[in-house]
Design an enzyme around this catalytic site. Structure first.
Site, short mmCIF file in Angstrom:
data_model
loop_
_atom_site.label_atom_id
_atom_site.label_comp_id
_atom_site.label_asym_id
_atom_site.label_seq_id
_atom_site.Cartn_x
_atom_site.Cartn_y
_atom_site.Cartn_z
N LYS A 9 -24.18 -23.98 5.85
CA LYS A 9 -23.85 -25.03 6.98
C LYS A 9 -22.26 -24.60 7.57
O LYS A 9 -21.38 -24.06 6.57
CB LYS A 9 -24.12 -26.27 6.53
N ALA A 97 -18.44 -20.69 -3.14
CA ALA A 97 -17.04 -21.44 -2.85
C ALA A 97 -16.47 -21.23 -1.70
O ALA A 97 -15.19 -21.30 -1.62
CB ALA A 97 -16.20 -21.33 -4.02
N GLY A 99 -16.97 -23.23 1.43
CA GLY A 99 -17.00 -23.85 2.39
C GLY A 99 -18.17 -24.12 3.32
O GLY A 99 -18.33 -24.63 4.20
N ALA A 101 -21.42 -24.54 1.70
CA ALA A 101 -22.62 -24.97 0.90
C ALA A 101 -23.53 -24.19 0.39
O ALA A 101 -24.69 -24.54 0.35
CB ALA A 101 -23.08 -26.05 1.81
N GLY A 102 -23.03 -23.01 -0.14
CA GLY A 102 -23.96 -22.25 -0.32
C GLY A 102 -24.69 -22.58 -1.85
O GLY A 102 -25.85 -22.29 -2.14
N ALA A 105 -27.00 -25.11 -0.98
CA ALA A 105 -28.30 -24.53 -0.33
C ALA A 105 -29.25 -24.00 -1.41
O ALA A 105 -30.50 -24.20 -1.29
CB ALA A 105 -27.90 -23.41 0.45
N ASP A 137 -23.92 -32.43 -0.25
CA ASP A 137 -24.40 -31.41 0.83
C ASP A 137 -26.06 -30.63 0.57
O ASP A 137 -26.27 -30.03 1.49
CB ASP A 137 -23.60 -30.12 0.95
O1 C5P Z 1 -21.01 -34.12 -4.01
P1 C5P Z 1 -20.44 -32.78 -4.46
O2 C5P Z 1 -20.91 -32.52 -5.83
O3 C5P Z 1 -20.63 -31.57 -3.61
O4 C5P Z 1 -18.93 -33.31 -4.18
C1 C5P Z 1 -18.12 -32.50 -4.95
C2 C5P Z 1 -16.66 -33.07 -5.00
O5 C5P Z 1 -16.02 -33.02 -3.72
C3 C5P Z 1 -16.74 -34.47 -5.51
O6 C5P Z 1 -16.48 -34.57 -6.90
C4 C5P Z 1 -15.21 -34.92 -4.81
O7 C5P Z 1 -14.08 -34.49 -5.59
C5 C5P Z 1 -15.54 -34.50 -3.60
N1 C5P Z 1 -16.18 -34.81 -2.50
C6 C5P Z 1 -15.49 -36.14 -1.69
N2 C5P Z 1 -16.06 -36.82 -0.84
C7 C5P Z 1 -17.37 -36.27 -0.37
C8 C5P Z 1 -17.77 -35.29 -0.80
C9 C5P Z 1 -17.37 -34.66 -1.97
O8 C5P Z 1 -14.43 -36.57 -2.27
N3 C5P Z 1 -17.70 -36.94 0.62
#
Ligand code: C5P
Length: 305
Positions: A9, A97, A99, A101-102, A105, A137
């Site tokens: 994405k 890593a 950005g 969302a691999g 995915a 994501d």
């Molecule tokens: O949800 P996910 O595990 O992908 O999020 C990783 C980190 O990214 C979270 O622990 C948080 O630090 C940050 N994050 C955030 N706000 C979001 C999504 C992610 O601060 N809406």
């Protein structure tokens, strides 16, 4: 054996609200699925095991920290399968890593692949709930297309979109940690004196101009409306990205932005031919490790064989 194809994405709008008590940020997140994607193949196995091929395979974790493994275990637990058996092979094209969302995915693809392998027929709303447990994501990778993500990004509303948009992704050396980029965003807001808390930052909303550009298939208007509130933070942590963004724009891209939390940079082009030329110029500029021309929107995680 079940193979699932899943898109990466780019966020054409990433509006970031204040830091919530649970450590997440409320978003107005317009996700856009692109054809650059991974393939996850599920085959019968003992326990949950992983393998990976692709240019970044060496940095993909093959233990239970991988979202694909966690997805398989979560789906098995949801259905009360005591002893899930699956081997998941990830053919990785999405930068790690980066950005895009691999990892998310692969989590979404593993849910779909294991669901088919184990003949569970889990309804989509249940898969979306399980996906949201795995990460912010992951639900979008199941859905694909273009969607507005609210909350931490997991509450999705599909958006109307016309035609095909042409994208270029410039891959950087090394990744950026998503939590570190959100923390840097908060730090920059605090330093600017605006504050980073829920009461300091206006709750973001989808930009009507951007939504109209998507609905009308207008690449010029979409390019002008691209925004990412995490971009200053990503560029602050990785100042070299400024040169990558400039190189793509100088090469004729209609618009440029950092993809999600970066460090991959995304460029919108007017057609496939222009996208190929921008990708070539970006690579020649020496400001990125690789450049991929692709297109979207495309569907979410789907079984291909
Ligand atoms: O949800 P996910 O595990 O992908 O999020 C990783 C980190 O990214 C979270 O622990 C948080 O630090 C940050 N994050 C955030 N706000 C979001 C999504 C992610 O601060 N809406």
């Amino acid at each position: 054996m079940i193979t699932v194809r899943v898109p990466a994405k780019v966020n054409v709008q990433l509006g970031v609200g204040g830091l919530r008590a649970d450590g997440f940020h409320d978003l107005a997140n317009v996700f856009f699925a692109v054809a650059l994607g991974d393939e996850v193949t599920a085959s019968p196995g003992e326990g949950v095991t992983l393998s990976c091929t692709g240019p970044d395979a060496a940095v993909v974790p093959l233990d239970d920290s991988n979202l694909a493994a966690r997805a398989a275990r979560l789906l098995a637990a949801h259905h009360g399968l005591a002893d899930p058996g699956v081997h998941l092979h990830i053919a990785k094209a999405i930068p790690v890593a980066g950005g895009m969302a691999g990892g998310s995915a692969d989590g979404a693809a593993a849910l779909v692949a294991c669901d088919a392998l184990w003949q569970l027929d889990t309804p989509l709303p249940v898969l979306l709930d399980l996906a949201a447990e795995l990460g912010s994501d992951v639900p979008f990778a199941l859905l694909g297309g273009v969607a507005l993500g609210r909350g931490r990004g997991e509450i999705l509303e599909p958006l109307p979109v016309e035609g095909t948009f042409h994208w270029i992704f410039a891959v950087a050396d090394g990744g950026l940690s998503t939590p570190a980029v959100y923390r840097e965003c908060d730090r920059l807001r605090d330093r600017a004196g605006t504050g980073s808390g829920e009461t300091d930052v206006t709750t973001p909303d989808a930009d009507p101009t951007l939504l109209a550009a998507l609905a009308e298939g207008d690449a010029v208007a979409l390019a002008a409306a691209l925004t990412n509130d995490l971009q200053p933070a990503a560029v602050s942590l990785r100042p070299a990205l400024a040169a990558t963004l400039r190189a793509g724009t100088e090469a004729g891209a209609l618009g440029a932005l950092v993809s999600g939390s970066g460090p991959t940079c995304a460029f919108l082009a007017k057609d496939a031919e222009s996208a190929a030329a921008v990708a070539e110029a970006l690579l020649a500029s020496g400001t990125c490790r690789a450049a991929h021309a692709t297109y979207g929107p495309v569907p979410g995680a789907s079984v291909v064989s």
